[in-house]
Scaffold this motif. Structure first.
Motif, short mmCIF file in Angstrom:
data_model
loop_
_atom_site.label_atom_id
_atom_site.label_comp_id
_atom_site.label_asym_id
_atom_site.label_seq_id
_atom_site.Cartn_x
_atom_site.Cartn_y
_atom_site.Cartn_z
N GLN A 66 0.81 -1.13 0.00
CA GLN A 66 -0.14 0.00 0.06
C GLN A 66 0.99 1.28 0.09
OE1 GLN A 66 -2.19 1.20 3.67
NE2 GLN A 66 -4.21 0.83 2.22
N SER A 68 0.87 5.56 0.05
CA SER A 68 0.13 6.53 0.21
C SER A 68 0.81 7.93 -0.15
CB SER A 68 -0.43 6.66 1.62
OG SER A 68 -1.18 5.47 1.88
N SER A 71 -2.40 13.72 -0.21
CA SER A 71 -3.50 14.14 -1.18
C SER A 71 -3.40 15.79 -1.60
CB SER A 71 -4.88 13.71 -0.63
OG SER A 71 -5.09 14.24 0.51
N SER A 75 -1.17 13.39 -6.18
CA SER A 75 -2.28 12.34 -6.57
C SER A 75 -1.34 10.92 -7.51
CB SER A 75 -3.41 12.54 -7.36
OG SER A 75 -3.01 13.04 -8.87
N GLY A 91 -6.57 -1.63 -5.94
CA GLY A 91 -7.47 -0.45 -5.49
C GLY A 91 -6.67 0.72 -5.72
N ASN A 92 -7.39 1.94 -6.09
CA ASN A 92 -6.59 3.17 -6.26
C ASN A 92 -7.68 4.50 -5.82
OD1 ASN A 92 -5.08 5.47 -6.91
ND2 ASN A 92 -4.43 4.85 -8.88
N SER A 93 -7.36 4.99 -4.60
CA SER A 93 -8.32 6.02 -4.30
C SER A 93 -7.92 7.41 -4.86
CB SER A 93 -8.34 6.17 -2.86
OG SER A 93 -7.08 6.60 -2.38
N SER A 95 -5.10 8.85 -3.73
CA SER A 95 -3.95 9.17 -2.85
C SER A 95 -3.10 7.78 -2.19
CB SER A 95 -4.65 10.01 -1.62
OG SER A 95 -5.55 9.41 -0.86
N THR A 96 -4.03 6.87 -2.56
CA THR A 96 -3.71 5.40 -1.90
C THR A 96 -3.76 4.61 -2.80
OG1 THR A 96 -3.86 6.04 0.32
CG2 THR A 96 -3.65 3.87 0.04
#
Length: 166
Positions: A66, A68, A71, A75, A91-93, A95-96
């Motif tokens: 993971q 991070s 943000s 990005s 997964g990719n938000s 910022s993570t």
């Protein structure tokens, strides 16, 4: 007869050692270009994952990384990353980003390097970029909790920095 018993004892000892020995995988990150990027530009975060075990491989879907970024200033885009064959983004938000070793078995004393693209959003920093390594149960997609017997948690995290210029 004595030699046969001795040979069986040696083979049993080797088998016991290999099954009882602990395994360790570590993560290290480094932001390329000294961690400096222009607003709207892209820089790669170099993520290195090492299997430091002298005898055992890391199985498929066992590793979860993971990453991070701060943000406010940076990005993680959906594309532009350079991953080893078999690795997947789970997964990719923005910022993570979460990654799995997927179908990539890592041999003893071997390493993988992943390049994660980071875009500069706003001037600021230097700010911390963090990476955390954890483990899965070995079942696709590699997101469930799991363990790696004997793992040393002291080397399962790493940090770097990023600074965004106007």
């Amino acid at each position: 007869m004595k030699q046969l018993n001795l040979m069986l004892l040696i083979i049993a000892g080797i088998f016991f050692y290999n099954s009882a020995a602990s395994q360790n995988v570590m993560i290290n990150i480094l932001t390329q270009k000294s961690g400096v990027v222009r607003r709207g530009g892209t820089v790669f975060l170099e993520v290195t994952i090492n299997n430091t075990d002298p005898a055992n491989h890391v199985g498929i879907y066992k590793l979860k990384a993971q990453i991070s970024v701060p943000s406010v200033i940076a990005s993680i885009p959906a594309t532009g990353h350079v991953l080893p064959t078999g690795w997947i983004i789970t997964g990719n938000s923005g910022s993570t980003i979460n990654l799995s070793n997927g179908k990539d078995m890592i041999a003893a004393f071997d390493a993988r390097t992943l390049l994660i693209a980071i875009e500069g959003k706003a001037a600021g920093g230097p700010s911390t970029v963090a990476a955390q390594l954890s483990f899965s149960d070995g079942i696709a997609p590699g997101t469930a909790p799991g363990t790696l017997p004997g793992e040393n948690p002291a080397d399962n995290s790493s940090t770097s920095t990023i600074k965004v210029h106007k």
